[in-house]
Design an enzyme around this catalytic site. Structure first.
Site, PDB file in Angstrom:
ATOM      1  N   GLU A 133      14.333 -31.478  45.595  1.00 11.27           N
ATOM      2  CA  GLU A 133      13.300 -31.925  44.854  1.00 11.27           C
ATOM      3  C   GLU A 133      13.150 -33.506  44.872  1.00 11.27           C
ATOM      4  OE1 GLU A 133      11.019 -31.309  42.702  1.00 11.27           O
ATOM      5  OE2 GLU A 133      11.520 -31.867  40.700  1.00 11.27           O
ATOM      6  N   THR A 186       2.453 -36.909  39.976  1.00 13.39           N
ATOM      7  CA  THR A 186       3.367 -37.275  39.037  1.00 13.39           C
ATOM      8  C   THR A 186       3.927 -38.681  38.960  1.00 13.39           C
ATOM      9  OG1 THR A 186       4.404 -35.164  39.583  1.00 13.39           O
ATOM     10  CG2 THR A 186       5.879 -36.695  38.578  1.00 13.39           C
TER      11      THR A 186
END
Lengths: 311, 311
Positions: A133, A186
């Site tokens: 991630e 993001t």
């Protein structure tokens, strides 16, 4: 070392933040998610041989979230001889605020763990998935990884020490997610946030997080509903998402417990304690975007209590 | 209306904030606390006829926290004929950060409710006690009132709507409280706080609150310990309390789960899951103040699960 010759896993999409738990709360959906097929090959090393549904994703395993997670796991078991070929079938939108990179990272760790016949428990896969991630998001955050891996509703007290907990979840919760097809990065959504919060809002947001956890524990849906309020992040990010207020009001009018931004958006989620309300809310949310000629994808799901599965 | 002719109640002192729950968390001690005796008299109206242990406290029932709470309760039942004489025996230090005014307010509401043979449940006494507390503190805050009334560890999601919850508490928790006899006014301690908090600390404090609630629920003392950390208020207020860091370190060295400021101070509390640790911590905390010629009062107690009682 005995190994499996080929396996297929599914890692679910996730909703992080959940209005009152910025960077701490997340939940897993039943659909959509990522499918990953891993097969043993004669040539040592990990290779990604196919990616569908995600044109921009890298085949370089050091840049691909699933590849990094898989590689870290292999390094941890010290297996340098095995050859693994992976196919990643992204069955969920990228950049939608539904934890796409986390799902791939979780799938990569799970697939290799299953191929090797589970040297690690699911909980122990957390740091490998986190490493994956991190490649995508640049941050070491478990708020999407934890629910995709473990299922249910998860709470992260601390990312560095992986102080992660699975909350008790009352039966009968449904999640409606609508993804309006506009792109939000993001990092950009994170950078737009003010570095400071008023003391009053700090207290209110923490109080809502506490209320949400207690509400889940007691099955007190009214308390859950009162607690699903974001006084810090949503007011700053809502403007990034077209028609956000209108969509939220439409969902609340249908009787959902709460409605806010999924992760850093643009997806919007609503929680309900009744499948009919979850569906009616979805229909109304969809209608607003259709009237405004914005394409959407709609997902209505129970909370996925399993997380990533081999199937 | 049948009434009792005279009763005696005890309302316990409380520790608010509990490191990670500024304005939301509080717990009740077994000792110290306020004793209140209420008797029916022939002359209508409420009168305070005696106050011991609190020289500065007003006899005017509209200015006394117990008087205001009692009066509000009488107004709510619509009883204008009854005469009540109250004696308040303060058996706890005033201005110590142990919820002195809240204990008196709770005692006032409880006493009159008992005299009237319970027109209200304990939970229903909350708004009356809050009205009393507000006279003293100027703020409508339930963080001391709720635990003094209900016992246990309480959580306030919202003061205005009295969205108050009693948390599950694992057996075996002990509280050590030391009160160094220096005066800090709640209003001054509140005014010194910065109006803004960094986003990072906002997230960490909320994460600690969540961890604390989950830790209590699961009886996970290590999680409780990790969560008993105040990254917002304690760093700002610690300087008001002489020898705070030294006292805190001494307590932690004895193995307490956590240690921080009780309410707005100057009292310092520590939580333990073992009575010996609670006592040893108390001894060490006391020693530091004695060495520095500061008078103290030390209280070691289980968590009081009853709250205010008639006895």
């Amino acid at each position: 070392m005995k190994i499996n010759s080929g396996i297929k896993v599914f890692a679910p999409a996730t909703v992080a933040n959940l209005a009152c738990g910025f960077d701490t709360l997340g939940l897993a959906l039943e659909q959509p998610g990522d499918e990953l097929i891993a097969k043993v090959s004669a040539t040592p090393g990990i290779r990604i041989i196919k990616i569908t549904g995600g044109k921009k994703l890298p085949y370089d395993i050091d840049k691909n979230t699933a590849g990094v997670a898989a590689k870290k796991l292999l390094e941890a078991v010290g297996n340098k001889e095995i050859g693994i070929e992976m196919e990643i079938h992204k069955k969920m939108p990228f950049g939608s605020g539904l934890g796409s990179s986390a799902a791939s990272a979780v799938a990569g760790a799970m697939a290799v763990n299953e191929l090797l016949r589970r040297p690690f428990t699911k909980w122990e896969l957390l740091p490998f998935a986190m490493a994956g991630e991190q490649i995508a998001s640049g941050a070491y955050h478990a708020d999407n990884v934890a629910p995709s891996l473990l299922g249910g509703i998860t709470f992260v007290r601390n990312n560095e020490s992986l102080d992660v907990h699975r909350l008790s979840v009352p039966p009968g919760l449904f999640v409606t997610v609508i993804y309006p097809q506009v792109e939000i990065l993001t990092k950009a959504a994170r950078n737009m946030l003010s570095n400071t919060v008023s003391l009053k809002n700090t207290v209110q947001q923490a109080a809502n997080l506490g209320g949400f956890i207690i509400g889940l524990q007691k099955g007190d849906f009214e308390l859950i509903s009162r607690s699903l309020e974001d006084v810090i992040i949503e007011p700053q990010r809502a403007s990034l998402i077209p028609h956000f207020q209108e969509v939220k009001e439409a969902a609340l009018k249908q009787g959902v417990l709460g409605c806010s931004i999924s992760g850093s958006g643009p997806s919007i989620f609503a929680l309900s304690n009744n499948s009919l309300i979850a569906e009616n809310a979805g229909t109304e949310m969809e209608r607003i975007y259709r009237d405004n000629k914005i394409k959407t994808a709609l997902f209505i799901s129970k909370i996925n209590m399993e997380g990533v599965i081999r199937y």
